[in-house]
Design a protein around this motif. Sequence first.
Motif, PDB file in Angstrom:
ATOM      1  N   MET A   1       0.822  -1.187   0.000  1.00 53.37           N
ATOM      2  CA  MET A   1       0.000   0.000   0.000  1.00 53.37           C
ATOM      3  C   MET A   1       0.866   1.252   0.000  1.00 53.37           C
ATOM      4  N   ASN A   2       1.996   1.193   0.703  1.00 49.23           N
ATOM      5  CA  ASN A   2       2.889   2.332   0.781  1.00 49.23           C
ATOM      6  C   ASN A   2       3.443   2.684  -0.607  1.00 49.23           C
ATOM      7  N   VAL A   3       3.744   1.658  -1.399  1.00 51.04           N
ATOM      8  CA  VAL A   3       4.269   1.873  -2.736  1.00 51.04           C
ATOM      9  C   VAL A   3       3.208   2.527  -3.616  1.00 51.04           C
ATOM     10  N   THR A   4       1.961   2.133  -3.451  1.00 51.39           N
ATOM     11  CA  THR A   4       0.869   2.704  -4.237  1.00 51.39           C
ATOM     12  C   THR A   4       0.704   4.188  -3.944  1.00 51.39           C
ATOM     13  N   GLU A  94      -0.439  -2.849 -18.657  1.00 51.59           N
ATOM     14  CA  GLU A  94      -0.437  -4.276 -18.314  1.00 51.59           C
ATOM     15  C   GLU A  94       0.423  -4.541 -17.082  1.00 51.59           C
ATOM     16  N   TRP A  95       1.553  -3.847 -16.986  1.00 50.38           N
ATOM     17  CA  TRP A  95       2.430  -4.023 -15.828  1.00 50.38           C
ATOM     18  C   TRP A  95       1.732  -3.563 -14.548  1.00 50.38           C
ATOM     19  N   VAL A  96       1.081  -2.409 -14.599  1.00 54.35           N
ATOM     20  CA  VAL A  96       0.358  -1.906 -13.423  1.00 54.35           C
ATOM     21  C   VAL A  96      -0.807  -2.834 -13.099  1.00 54.35           C
ATOM     22  N   ALA A  97      -1.473  -3.378 -14.110  1.00 49.98           N
ATOM     23  CA  ALA A  97      -2.589  -4.297 -13.870  1.00 49.98           C
ATOM     24  C   ALA A  97      -2.103  -5.581 -13.201  1.00 49.98           C
ATOM     25  N   ARG A  98      -0.903  -6.049 -13.558  1.00 49.54           N
ATOM     26  CA  ARG A  98      -0.370  -7.246 -12.912  1.00 49.54           C
ATOM     27  C   ARG A  98      -0.051  -6.985 -11.443  1.00 49.54           C
ATOM     28  N   ILE A  99       0.314  -5.767 -11.093  1.00 52.82           N
ATOM     29  CA  ILE A  99       0.602  -5.447  -9.690  1.00 52.82           C
ATOM     30  C   ILE A  99      -0.665  -5.578  -8.852  1.00 52.82           C
ATOM     31  N   PHE A 100      -1.788  -5.129  -9.397  1.00 55.84           N
ATOM     32  CA  PHE A 100      -3.045  -5.135  -8.640  1.00 55.84           C
ATOM     33  C   PHE A 100      -3.875  -6.376  -8.880  1.00 55.84           C
ATOM     34  N   ALA A 101      -3.392  -7.326  -9.676  1.00 52.61           N
ATOM     35  CA  ALA A 101      -4.135  -8.560  -9.943  1.00 52.61           C
ATOM     36  C   ALA A 101      -4.200  -9.399  -8.665  1.00 52.61           C
ATOM     37  N   PRO A 102      -5.318 -10.108  -8.479  1.00 53.29           N
ATOM     38  CA  PRO A 102      -5.459 -10.929  -7.259  1.00 53.29           C
ATOM     39  C   PRO A 102      -4.542 -12.122  -7.239  1.00 53.29           C
TER      40      PRO A 102
END
Length: 102
Positions: A1-4, A94-102
């Motif tokens: 969360m801190n990175v976000t 796509e890279w950002v989506a992979r970070i938030f993927a479940p």
Amino acid sequence: MNVTVKLAGMVVILLIGVALGLQTAERGIHKVSGTPEQQPQTFYIKKLDKGQMEIAVMGTQVQAAAPREMVNYVSSAGQTLGRLVKEGTKSAVEWVARIFAP
């Protein structure tokens, strides 16, 4: 969360910097080329009869040996740059989506 939170903060700072930079650049352009009421065109291409073209940059006419080749070169360079930006943006999303993927 801190990175976000850090990433979101950096993106906001970047967007503010871009907006301020564009505003500063526009003011500088108006200082160099005159007031905005004059509506100067920086670059234009006008088609004449029989396939001839009139090309002007900063109000000065440019003579080219083969203007058709010059326009095609600019067009292909623009298309290549557009494709690179599109692919880079797609990869970043796509890279950002992979970070938030479940």
